[in-house]
Design a protein around this motif. Structure first.
Motif, PDB file in Angstrom:
ATOM      1  N   VAL A 100      13.821  -6.045  10.689  1.00 56.77           N
ATOM      2  CA  VAL A 100      14.633  -7.201  10.259  1.00 56.77           C
ATOM      3  C   VAL A 100      15.299  -6.982   8.897  1.00 56.77           C
ATOM      4  CG1 VAL A 100      13.312  -8.902  11.591  1.00 56.77           C
ATOM      5  CG2 VAL A 100      12.711  -8.501   9.234  1.00 56.77           C
ATOM      6  N   VAL A 101      14.766  -6.061   8.099  1.00 58.41           N
ATOM      7  CA  VAL A 101      15.358  -5.841   6.765  1.00 58.41           C
ATOM      8  C   VAL A 101      16.124  -4.516   6.791  1.00 58.41           C
ATOM      9  CG1 VAL A 101      14.913  -5.662   4.291  1.00 58.41           C
ATOM     10  CG2 VAL A 101      13.424  -7.070   5.711  1.00 58.41           C
ATOM     11  N   SER A 102      17.431  -4.617   6.964  1.00 57.18           N
ATOM     12  CA  SER A 102      18.269  -3.409   6.975  1.00 57.18           C
ATOM     13  C   SER A 102      18.419  -2.908   5.541  1.00 57.18           C
ATOM     14  CB  SER A 102      19.642  -3.738   7.552  1.00 57.18           C
ATOM     15  OG  SER A 102      20.277  -4.650   6.680  1.00 57.18           O
ATOM     16  N   LEU A 158      21.352 -13.194  10.067  1.00 52.09           N
ATOM     17  CA  LEU A 158      20.299 -13.787  10.912  1.00 52.09           C
ATOM     18  C   LEU A 158      20.710 -13.765  12.386  1.00 52.09           C
ATOM     19  CD1 LEU A 158      19.116 -16.893   8.827  1.00 52.09           C
ATOM     20  CD2 LEU A 158      17.956 -14.695   9.093  1.00 52.09           C
ATOM     21  N   GLN A 159      21.991 -14.047  12.647  1.00 53.09           N
ATOM     22  CA  GLN A 159      22.448 -14.029  14.047  1.00 53.09           C
ATOM     23  C   GLN A 159      22.245 -12.641  14.664  1.00 53.09           C
ATOM     24  OE1 GLN A 159      26.502 -15.501  13.311  1.00 53.09           O
ATOM     25  NE2 GLN A 159      26.119 -17.029  14.908  1.00 53.09           N
ATOM     26  N   ASP A 160      22.579 -11.597  13.888  1.00 50.50           N
ATOM     27  CA  ASP A 160      22.412 -10.224  14.405  1.00 50.50           C
ATOM     28  C   ASP A 160      20.953  -9.951  14.743  1.00 50.50           C
ATOM     29  OD1 ASP A 160      25.066  -9.712  14.098  1.00 50.50           O
ATOM     30  OD2 ASP A 160      24.865  -8.648  12.188  1.00 50.50           O
ATOM     31  N   ILE A 161      20.043 -10.390  13.850  1.00 50.22           N
ATOM     32  CA  ILE A 161      18.612 -10.137  14.091  1.00 50.22           C
ATOM     33  C   ILE A 161      18.136 -10.950  15.300  1.00 50.22           C
ATOM     34  CG2 ILE A 161      16.291 -10.263  13.110  1.00 50.22           C
ATOM     35  CD1 ILE A 161      17.661 -10.138  10.305  1.00 50.22           C
ATOM     36  N   ILE A 162      18.569 -12.208  15.372  1.00 50.50           N
ATOM     37  CA  ILE A 162      18.154 -13.060  16.498  1.00 50.50           C
ATOM     38  C   ILE A 162      18.613 -12.427  17.824  1.00 50.50           C
ATOM     39  CG2 ILE A 162      18.561 -15.307  17.617  1.00 50.50           C
ATOM     40  CD1 ILE A 162      18.563 -16.536  14.737  1.00 50.50           C
ATOM     41  N   LYS A 167      16.518  -9.736  22.769  1.00 50.15           N
ATOM     42  CA  LYS A 167      16.588  -8.844  23.932  1.00 50.15           C
ATOM     43  C   LYS A 167      15.218  -8.707  24.588  1.00 50.15           C
ATOM     44  CE  LYS A 167      20.424  -6.087  22.216  1.00 50.15           C
ATOM     45  NZ  LYS A 167      20.776  -4.859  21.491  1.00 50.15           N
ATOM     46  N   GLU A 168      14.170  -8.863  23.777  1.00 49.95           N
ATOM     47  CA  GLU A 168      12.815  -8.728  24.333  1.00 49.95           C
ATOM     48  C   GLU A 168      11.993 -10.006  24.242  1.00 49.95           C
ATOM     49  OE1 GLU A 168      10.796  -5.323  22.841  1.00 49.95           O
ATOM     50  OE2 GLU A 168      12.099  -4.016  24.031  1.00 49.95           O
ATOM     51  N   LYS A 169      12.227 -10.770  23.165  1.00 50.75           N
ATOM     52  CA  LYS A 169      11.428 -11.981  22.954  1.00 50.75           C
ATOM     53  C   LYS A 169      12.132 -13.196  23.555  1.00 50.75           C
ATOM     54  CE  LYS A 169       9.777 -10.379  18.443  1.00 50.75           C
ATOM     55  NZ  LYS A 169       8.366 -10.148  18.719  1.00 50.75           N
ATOM     56  N   GLY A 170      11.369 -14.252  23.761  1.00 49.14           N
ATOM     57  CA  GLY A 170      11.977 -15.533  24.094  1.00 49.14           C
ATOM     58  C   GLY A 170      12.145 -16.309  22.795  1.00 49.14           C
ATOM     59  N   ILE A 171      13.342 -16.806  22.548  1.00 51.82           N
ATOM     60  CA  ILE A 171      13.587 -17.517  21.288  1.00 51.82           C
ATOM     61  C   ILE A 171      14.148 -18.906  21.605  1.00 51.82           C
ATOM     62  CG2 ILE A 171      14.881 -17.512  19.111  1.00 51.82           C
ATOM     63  CD1 ILE A 171      14.910 -14.481  19.198  1.00 51.82           C
TER      64      ILE A 171
END
Ligand SMILES: Nc1ncnc2c1ncn2[C@@H]1O[C@H](COP(=O)(O)OP(=O)(O)OP(=O)(O)O)[C@@H](O)[C@H]1O
Length: 216
Positions: A100-102, A158-162, A167-171
């Motif tokens: 999450v931290v680029s 945040l949108q990019d991370i979400i 792709k794998e998690k349910g959010i």
């Protein structure tokens, strides 16, 4: 798949939720919209287990879940501050890790890396709390207003991370900044008059009086 149904929530005489249903699959981002006070935060708290409903039926992969907060399946970003004030930004960034931290985020936050949470602006603190929850290993993430205090360029981060995590998690996320929410969501639902409606586009939001036509 996370499924919650038959949620009944009353505060005194006031019925907030009645027979409410929501689902989210791993690999799916569900955006939850609704007017102030319709019960969005309450629903997320009920899923996480920190608010008791009069009735609820919560399952993950058909296993009944009573207190999600006690397990590792669900992580929850509440509306209020939750990371301890004494924590240093650098420590939180280390905890979050590179997923999450680029490098760009690290460089941007370098000037405050030695500061404690208590000394940050509301938006800085909120951004870090969002990063921290997004970095949790839980399969499902509940995000209550991740964008609301955040400046536009940080919202994009945040949108990019979400999107990546989704792709794998349910959010499941809720926010009144409906455009950023709609941009990341695979599916959008609107809580209105105690029911949950599927939303296809902004015209549907006008139909249910969530926005006015002037907002287009
Ligand atoms: N502990 C409580 N006691 C009494 N009423 C409560 C309590 N918590 C929430 N409510 C009421 O329940 C309703 C739903 O609150 P909730 O915070 O879930 O709404 P929301 O949809 O998240 O609103 P917003 O968009 O303003 O954040 C509100 O009218 C609120 O006043």
């Amino acid at each position: 798949m996370l499924q919650i149904d038959s949620v009944t929530l009353r505060f005194g005489e006031r019925e907030i939720l009645s027979g409410c249903y929501l689902s989210c699959k791993a690999g799916e981002i569900v955006g939850l919209l609704g007017r102030n006070g319709c019960g969005k935060s309450s629903l997320l708290k009920i899923i996480f287990g920190t608010l008791n409903a009069q009735f609820k039926h919560l399952r993950i992969d058909d296993k009944i879940i009573k207190k999600a907060f006690a397990g590792k399946n669900i992580a929850y970003l509440p509306q209020h501050k939750f990371l301890p004030s004494f924590l240093k930004v650098g420590k939180i960034l280390d905890d979050c890790g590179p997923s999450v931290v680029s490098q760009e985020t690290m460089d941007r936050l370098k000037p405050i890396a030695g500061s404690r949470m208590n000394d940050l602006s509301g938006g800085e603190r909120r951004f870090l709390e969002c990063l921290w929850i997004l970095s949790r290993p839980a399969t499902y993430l509940l995000l209550d207003e991740p964008f609301s205090e955040i400046a536009p360029y940080q919202i994009e981060t945040l949108q990019d991370i979400i999107r990546e995590k989704g792709k794998e998690k349910g959010i499941i996320l809720t926010d009144h900044l409906y455009r950023p929410l709609m941009e990341v969501s695979d599916r959008i639902v609107l809580m209105h008059n105690n029911a949950v409606y599927n939303i296809r586009n902004e015209s549907d939001l006008v139909l249910y009086n969530y926005i006015s036509e002037l907002s287009f």
